[in-house]
Design a protein around this motif. Structure first.
Motif, PDB file in Angstrom:
ATOM      1  N   CYS A  44       0.868  -1.180   0.000  1.00 12.79           N
ATOM      2  CA  CYS A  44       0.000   0.000   0.000  1.00 12.79           C
ATOM      3  C   CYS A  44       0.901   1.224   0.000  1.00 12.79           C
ATOM      4  CB  CYS A  44      -0.860  -0.067   1.266  1.00 12.79           C
ATOM      5  SG  CYS A  44      -1.511   1.505   1.830  1.00 12.79           S
ATOM      6  N   HIS A 185      -8.810  -2.268   2.231  1.00 16.16           N
ATOM      7  CA  HIS A 185      -7.697  -1.754   3.040  1.00 16.16           C
ATOM      8  C   HIS A 185      -7.599  -0.225   2.906  1.00 16.16           C
ATOM      9  CE1 HIS A 185      -3.373  -1.957   4.503  1.00 16.16           C
ATOM     10  NE2 HIS A 185      -3.321  -0.842   3.780  1.00 16.16           N
ATOM     11  N   HIS A 189      -8.167   3.125   5.588  1.00 15.13           N
ATOM     12  CA  HIS A 189      -7.412   4.378   5.791  1.00 15.13           C
ATOM     13  C   HIS A 189      -8.338   5.591   5.674  1.00 15.13           C
ATOM     14  CE1 HIS A 189      -3.555   2.480   6.007  1.00 15.13           C
ATOM     15  NE2 HIS A 189      -3.470   2.151   4.724  1.00 15.13           N
ATOM     16  N   HIS A 195      -2.289   1.350   9.728  1.00 10.22           N
ATOM     17  CA  HIS A 195      -1.908  -0.065   9.598  1.00 10.22           C
ATOM     18  C   HIS A 195      -1.847  -0.698  10.988  1.00 10.22           C
ATOM     19  CE1 HIS A 195       0.156   1.151   5.617  1.00 10.22           C
ATOM     20  NE2 HIS A 195      -0.953   0.492   5.338  1.00 10.22           N
TER      21      HIS A 195
HETATM   22 ZN   LIG Z   1      -2.191   0.835   3.836  1.00 16.08          ZN
END
Ligand SMILES: [Zn+2]
Length: 518
Positions: A44, A185, A189, A195
Motif C-alpha cells: 500500500c 484496506h 485508511h 496499519h
Molecule cells: Zn495501507
C-alpha cells in the motif's frame, strides 16, 4: 499474463422517431496489450496520515453505532484510461470488484453504491502516475460528496494509496480486479484506520533488539505493542483489540491466517502475527476482517452526525432494491435461432428497478465465456441492444447474457446464457421508400415453425402479409400493425415441406421473401 484493454465508443441514437427514448450504447472492444505493471502483492502506498487522523474526534468511539438497517454511502468511481482511451476495465468487472468492498463491509451493515454512473477519464499521466500526477488527478476530479475511487494501471508503483489532502483512493487494476481486498484496506485508511503495524512501515524487525518505543516522523513516539496489552491504546495503531504486528512488508500466512514465523515483544513474549486483519500487510488470501475497535472508529466517521467526517454522505432515501439477472426473461432471438448476422437485436423483458443493462456476447459458453478476450460488451438503458453490422462472424454460434443493474447493485448477476447462430442475410429486398422487411431463419427443419420478422420502417404502419405456396395459393393472410423498427416472432401454420413465399404489402408496393421448410 495479459491485461485487457478497451475503449468505449458512443453510438448514435438509433431509435425510431415515434419512441424518442434515450439510448446509451457503449461498445467495448477488447484486445491484448502489455503485461501488468503492478504485482497484486505490491504494498500500500498510503503515506503518513497523522494530520488526517488528527481531524477525527473519537470521544464517542465506545458508543454502539450499529443500526438495524443498512446504511448506504456513495462512491465516485472514476475509471482511468490512457490518452487513447484504452485500459479501462469493463463495467461488469468494475462492479464485480466493488462487490468485494461491499462484502467486506456487510458485517457492519454498511454498503457503498455508485453515485450517478461510472465515470471515464482518459489521460496517460494519470493512468500510469506518480504521486504528483495522482494528487493532481484527485484535485481536479474529486467529488466532495462521495468517496472517491480512481481505478488506474499504476498508482505510483503501489497496489493503491489513500490521499488525505484531497481525500481519494487510487487503486491498481491488478489489485482491484477479481475480489481482492486492497480497496477495502484503502477504505480503512479513508475511514481513519492506520496499519496494524503502524510505526513499523520503514523498520525491520530484529529479534535481538526489539525497541520499547517506536519513533514516528522522528518526533512522535509510540509504545511498541505488547502481547500483554500494556499501553495498547498508546501503542502502534492505538487499538487494543489488534494484537502486535511488526511486519511492514507483504507476508504469507498459515491456514489459520497467522504468520509462519514467531516474533518476540519487548517483554520477551513470543507471538505470531494475526494476518486476518484488512489493515495488516498479509497476503490477500489471509485477510477477512476488521476488529471491533477498528469498526467502531469507521462507524463513527460514517454514522456519527456530530463527530463523523463522512456522516453527511449517508444516503438519505430508501435504497433501490437490488436487481438480478435471474429475473431476466429473454425475448429475441429465440433460443438457438438463426439470425441475419448483419442485423442482430437482442431483446428481453424490461426488469423493474433496473436503470441499465450490460450485455455480453461470446463465441464460448460456460466458464470460457468470461475468459473470452474478444467478448463483446454492450450497454443499454433500453431492454434491447442492436449488435450492429460487422461485429459478428458469419455462420457462428454466439452465446449472450444480460446483467440488469442499478446504482446499488454492485454484485451483478447475469441472466441464463442464451444462444443464436449467425447466418447470411436472408432475401432482403427494399420497398421503394427504403423500408425493409426481413424474415429469419428462412430455412426451417423438423417441426420448427417459428420465425422472426424484422421490420425496418420509418414510421408506424400496417403491413398486409400473405403466405403463398408454390402453386400460388394463399395459405395464410393477416395484417400486422408495426409501431417502428422491431423484430417480431411469427408462428407458421402447420405446413408440409416445401418452398413458400411471404408477400409483404405496405399499401404502395410489396416485396417477397422466400422460406423453405425441410
Ligand atoms: Zn495501507
Amino acid at each position: 499474463m495479459v491485461a485487457a484493454f478497451s475503449h468505449p465508443i458512443l453510438f448514435e441514437n438509433m431509435n425510431v422517431r415515434i419512441f424518442p427514448v434515450i439510448l446509451l450504447l457503449i461498445f467495448v472492444e477488447f484486445g491484448f496489450s502489455q503485461s501488468p505493471t503492478i504485482d497484486p502483492n505490491s504494498p500500500c502506498g498510503t503515506g503518513d496520515l497523522s494530520t488526517y487522523f488528527a481531524q477525527m474526534n473519537f470521544s464517542s468511539s465506545d458508543i454502539q453505532l450499529r443500526s438495524s438497517t443498512t446504511s448506504y454511502f456513495p462512491l465516485n468511481v472514476v475509471s482511468v484510461g490512457n490518452d487513447q482511451g484504452q485500459g479501462h476495465l469493463d463495467p461488469v468487472t468494475i462492479r464485480s470488484s466493488l462487490c468485494a468492498l461491499n462484502q467486506d463491509f456487510e458485517f457492519l451493515d454498511v454498503q457503498f453504491y455508485i453515485k450517478d454512473e461510472i465515470k471515464y477519464l482518459n489521460r496517460t499521466s494519470y493512468y500510469d502516475h506518480d504521486k504528483n500526477s495522482g494528487f493532481e488527478m484527485m484535485r481536479n476530479n474529486n467529488d466532495r460528496n462521495a468517496f472517491n475511487v480512481y481505478i488506474v494501471d499504476n498508482p505510483d508503483s503501489t497496489c493503491g494509496y489513500f490521499n488525505q489532502t484531497n481525500p481519494a483512493i487510487a487503486i491498481a487494476k491488478n489489485c482491484f480486479e477479481g475480489g481482492l481486498h486492497a480497496l477495502t484496506h484503502e477504505m480503512g485508511h479513508y475511514l481513519g484506520l492506520p496499519h496494524t503495524f503502524f510505526g513499523w512501515e520503514n523498520l525491520t524487525y530484529n529479534q535481538t533488539r526489539v525497541p520499547r518505543t517506536l519513533s514516528i516522523r522522528g518526533s512522535d513516539t509510540l509504545y511498541t505493542e505488547r502481547v500483554s496489552g500494556q499501553y495498547c491504546d498508546k501503542a502502534s495503531d492505538g487499538f487494543c483489540d489488534t494484537p502486535p504486528d511488526y511486519l511492514g512488508f507483504r507476508w504469507s500466512c498459515d491456514r489459520d491466517g497467522y504468520s509462519l514465523d514467531t516474533y518476540v515483544d519487548p517483554d520477551g513474549v513470543e507471538f505470531k502475527v494475526d494476518g486476518r486483519n484488512f489493515m495488516s500487510y498479509s497476503l490477500n488470501s489471509c485477510q477477512e476482517t476488521f476488529s471491533t475497535e477498528q469498526s467502531n472508529k469507521m462507524l463513527v466517521n460514517l454514522l456519527d452526525s456530530r463527530n463523523g467526517l463522512y456522516s453527511g454522505l449517508k444516503y438519505q432515501f430508501v435504497a433501490d432494491e437490488l436487481v438480478s439477472g435471474e429475473n431476466i426473461v429473454p425475448i429475441a432471438p429465440a433460443q438457438d435461432a438463426e439470425v441475419n448476422y448483419l442485423n442482430v437485436r437482442l431483446q428481453w423483458e424490461a426488469l423493474a428497478g433496473s436503470t441499465e443493462y450490460y450485455v455480453e456476447i461470446s463465441r464460448f459458453p460456460g466458464i470460457l465465456f468470461n475468459e473470452d478476450p474478444n467478448k463483446i460488451t454492450l450497454v443499454s438503458t433500453n431492454s434491447f441492444v442492436d449488435v450492429g453490422a460487422n461485429n459478428l462472424l458469419l455462420d457462428t454460434k454466439y452465446y449472450w447474457k444480460v446483467y440488469p443493474l442499478n446504482p446499488f447493485t454492485l454484485c451483478p448477476v447475469s441472466s441464463t446464457e442464451q444462444k443464436f447462430t449467425t447466418r447470411t442475410q436472408t432475401n432482403t429486398q427494399q420497398f421503394s421508400n427504403g423500408e425493409k422487411v426481413t424474415i429469419f431463419p428462412n430455412v426451417l427443419s423438423g417441426q420448427d415453425r417459428n420465425i422472426n420478422i424484422q421490420y425496418m420502417v420509418q414510421q408506424a404502419k400496417t403491413f398486409h402479409i400473405d403466405l403463398i405456396d408454390l402453386q400460388g395459393k394463399v395459405v395464410l393472410s393477416q395484417d400486422s400493425h408495426i409501431l417502428g423498427d422491431t423484430t417480431e416472432p411469427f408462428q407458421l401454420p402447420n405446413l408440409t415441406a416445401g418452398m413458400y413465399f411471404f408477400k409483404f404489402s405496405n399499401g404502395q408496393d410489396y416485396l417477397i421473401q422466400k422460406i423453405i421448410i425441410q
